[in-house]
Design a protein around this motif. Structure first.
Motif, PDB file in Angstrom:
ATOM      1  N   GLU A   1      81.120  12.973  44.223  1.00  0.00           N
ATOM      2  CA  GLU A   1      79.897  12.000  44.150  1.00  0.00           C
ATOM      3  C   GLU A   1      79.025  12.114  45.178  1.00  0.00           C
ATOM      4  O   GLU A   1      77.749  12.194  44.948  1.00  0.00           O
ATOM      5  CB  GLU A   1      80.302  10.640  43.956  1.00  0.00           C
ATOM      6  CG  GLU A   1      80.924  10.375  42.480  1.00  0.00           C
ATOM      7  CD  GLU A   1      79.661  10.600  41.495  1.00  0.00           C
ATOM      8  OE1 GLU A   1      78.672  10.173  41.456  1.00  0.00           O
ATOM      9  OE2 GLU A   1      80.194  11.296  40.549  1.00  0.00           O
ATOM     10  N   TYR A   2      79.448  12.333  46.388  1.00  0.00           N
ATOM     11  CA  TYR A   2      78.648  12.567  47.343  1.00  0.00           C
ATOM     12  C   TYR A   2      77.832  13.900  47.296  1.00  0.00           C
ATOM     13  O   TYR A   2      76.676  13.954  48.016  1.00  0.00           O
ATOM     14  CB  TYR A   2      79.085  12.402  48.990  1.00  0.00           C
ATOM     15  CG  TYR A   2      79.477  10.863  49.310  1.00  0.00           C
ATOM     16  CD1 TYR A   2      78.021  10.271  49.788  1.00  0.00           C
ATOM     17  CD2 TYR A   2      80.409  10.198  49.004  1.00  0.00           C
ATOM     18  CE1 TYR A   2      78.219   8.815  50.261  1.00  0.00           C
ATOM     19  CE2 TYR A   2      80.296   8.772  49.036  1.00  0.00           C
ATOM     20  CZ  TYR A   2      79.390   8.132  49.846  1.00  0.00           C
ATOM     21  OH  TYR A   2      79.324   6.950  50.309  1.00  0.00           O
ATOM     22  N   ARG A   3      78.553  14.957  47.061  1.00  0.00           N
ATOM     23  CA  ARG A   3      77.912  16.294  46.692  1.00  0.00           C
ATOM     24  C   ARG A   3      76.665  15.884  45.847  1.00  0.00           C
ATOM     25  O   ARG A   3      75.680  16.469  45.890  1.00  0.00           O
ATOM     26  CB  ARG A   3      78.836  17.287  46.140  1.00  0.00           C
ATOM     27  CG  ARG A   3      79.505  17.677  47.587  1.00  0.00           C
ATOM     28  CD  ARG A   3      80.598  18.691  47.016  1.00  0.00           C
ATOM     29  NE  ARG A   3      81.582  19.138  47.953  1.00  0.00           N
ATOM     30  CZ  ARG A   3      82.214  19.966  47.715  1.00  0.00           C
ATOM     31  NH1 ARG A   3      82.518  20.796  46.575  1.00  0.00           N
ATOM     32  NH2 ARG A   3      83.430  20.440  48.869  1.00  0.00           N
ATOM     33  N   ARG A   4      77.000  15.229  44.536  1.00  0.00           N
ATOM     34  CA  ARG A   4      75.931  15.209  43.598  1.00  0.00           C
ATOM     35  C   ARG A   4      74.797  14.126  44.418  1.00  0.00           C
ATOM     36  O   ARG A   4      73.788  14.554  44.341  1.00  0.00           O
ATOM     37  CB  ARG A   4      76.385  14.340  42.639  1.00  0.00           C
ATOM     38  CG  ARG A   4      75.435  13.819  41.451  1.00  0.00           C
ATOM     39  CD  ARG A   4      76.039  12.907  40.489  1.00  0.00           C
ATOM     40  NE  ARG A   4      76.304  11.479  41.116  1.00  0.00           N
ATOM     41  CZ  ARG A   4      75.057  10.682  41.401  1.00  0.00           C
ATOM     42  NH1 ARG A   4      74.054  10.936  41.196  1.00  0.00           N
ATOM     43  NH2 ARG A   4      75.754   9.609  41.877  1.00  0.00           N
ATOM     44  N   MET A   5      74.844  13.253  45.047  1.00  0.00           N
ATOM     45  CA  MET A   5      73.974  12.479  45.889  1.00  0.00           C
ATOM     46  C   MET A   5      73.065  13.326  46.812  1.00  0.00           C
ATOM     47  O   MET A   5      71.867  13.121  46.974  1.00  0.00           O
ATOM     48  CB  MET A   5      74.492  11.200  46.427  1.00  0.00           C
ATOM     49  CG  MET A   5      75.190  10.155  45.378  1.00  0.00           C
ATOM     50  SD  MET A   5      75.965   8.509  46.076  1.00  0.00           S
ATOM     51  CE  MET A   5      76.485   8.710  47.597  1.00  0.00           C
ATOM     52  N   ALA A   6      73.734  14.246  47.414  1.00  0.00           N
ATOM     53  CA  ALA A   6      73.053  15.047  48.327  1.00  0.00           C
ATOM     54  C   ALA A   6      71.946  15.662  47.762  1.00  0.00           C
ATOM     55  O   ALA A   6      70.977  15.814  48.289  1.00  0.00           O
ATOM     56  CB  ALA A   6      74.039  15.758  49.310  1.00  0.00           C
ATOM     57  N   ARG A   7      72.108  16.095  46.376  1.00  0.00           N
ATOM     58  CA  ARG A   7      71.144  16.932  45.877  1.00  0.00           C
ATOM     59  C   ARG A   7      70.103  16.051  44.973  1.00  0.00           C
ATOM     60  O   ARG A   7      69.159  16.697  44.310  1.00  0.00           O
ATOM     61  CB  ARG A   7      71.880  17.676  44.729  1.00  0.00           C
ATOM     62  CG  ARG A   7      72.678  18.729  45.315  1.00  0.00           C
ATOM     63  CD  ARG A   7      73.300  19.453  44.104  1.00  0.00           C
ATOM     64  NE  ARG A   7      74.155  20.629  44.616  1.00  0.00           N
ATOM     65  CZ  ARG A   7      75.519  20.949  44.734  1.00  0.00           C
ATOM     66  NH1 ARG A   7      76.183  19.755  44.413  1.00  0.00           N
ATOM     67  NH2 ARG A   7      76.129  22.000  45.344  1.00  0.00           N
TER      68      ARG A   7
ATOM     69  N   PHE B   1      74.967  12.393  53.224  1.00  0.00           N
ATOM     70  CA  PHE B   1      75.638  12.540  51.838  1.00  0.00           C
ATOM     71  C   PHE B   1      76.199  14.026  51.768  1.00  0.00           C
ATOM     72  O   PHE B   1      77.432  14.178  51.638  1.00  0.00           O
ATOM     73  CB  PHE B   1      74.719  12.216  50.691  1.00  0.00           C
ATOM     74  CG  PHE B   1      74.262  11.105  50.549  1.00  0.00           C
ATOM     75  CD1 PHE B   1      74.810   9.985  51.093  1.00  0.00           C
ATOM     76  CD2 PHE B   1      73.083  10.790  49.809  1.00  0.00           C
ATOM     77  CE1 PHE B   1      74.411   8.408  50.913  1.00  0.00           C
ATOM     78  CE2 PHE B   1      72.498   9.431  49.826  1.00  0.00           C
ATOM     79  CZ  PHE B   1      73.098   8.653  50.265  1.00  0.00           C
ATOM     80  N   ALA B   2      75.490  14.824  52.273  1.00  0.00           N
ATOM     81  CA  ALA B   2      76.103  16.469  52.147  1.00  0.00           C
ATOM     82  C   ALA B   2      77.124  16.553  53.172  1.00  0.00           C
ATOM     83  O   ALA B   2      78.259  17.130  52.960  1.00  0.00           O
ATOM     84  CB  ALA B   2      75.000  17.438  52.792  1.00  0.00           C
TER      85      ALA B   2
END
Length: 117
Positions: free
Chosen positions: A18-24, A36-37
């Motif tokens: 989810e944090y990878r998704r939010m980083a984008r 987030f990344a």
């Protein structure tokens, strides 16, 4: 290695996916997306290593990777807000052990910080 933030310091788990998704997610400010990344890609030692232009691609706007200058600026903003360690760069975002710990998984090779952790 057991997770331990110290006596009386509660902790919880997060989904790195989810944090990878939010980083984008372009709705968030760049400094927060850097954080987030860092969380999304962090290895067991809190290092999130990115290849050339890797972080710029994660932080892209409308599908276009950020420029080197914009990526460096986003990391600098995250450092000023204490969202990532002062040791962080676009090549490797670092989270302190007081913020992030991971019990499993081998650390990824880090060209930027070979001395780890």
């Amino acid at each position: 290695m057991a997770i331990n933030f110290g006596p009386g310091k509660p902790w919880g788990a997060v989904s790195q996916h989810e944090y990878r998704r939010m980083a984008r997610d372009e709705r968030f400010a760049l400094a927060h997306r850097v954080h987030f990344a860092a969380l999304g890609w962090a290895d067991r030692h809190g290092h999130a290593s990115f290849g050339p232009n890797g972080l710029a691609a994660v932080l892209s706007k409308s599908g276009t990777p950020l420029s080197k200058q914009s990526t460096t600026g986003a990391v600098a903003s995250a450092k000023r807000l204490d969202l990532v360690s002062p040791r962080s760069s676009a090549a490797c975002l670092v989270l302190g052990s007081h913020v992030f710990q991971k019990e499993r998984g081998a650390p990824s090779p880090c060209r930027t910080h070979p001395e780890r952790p």
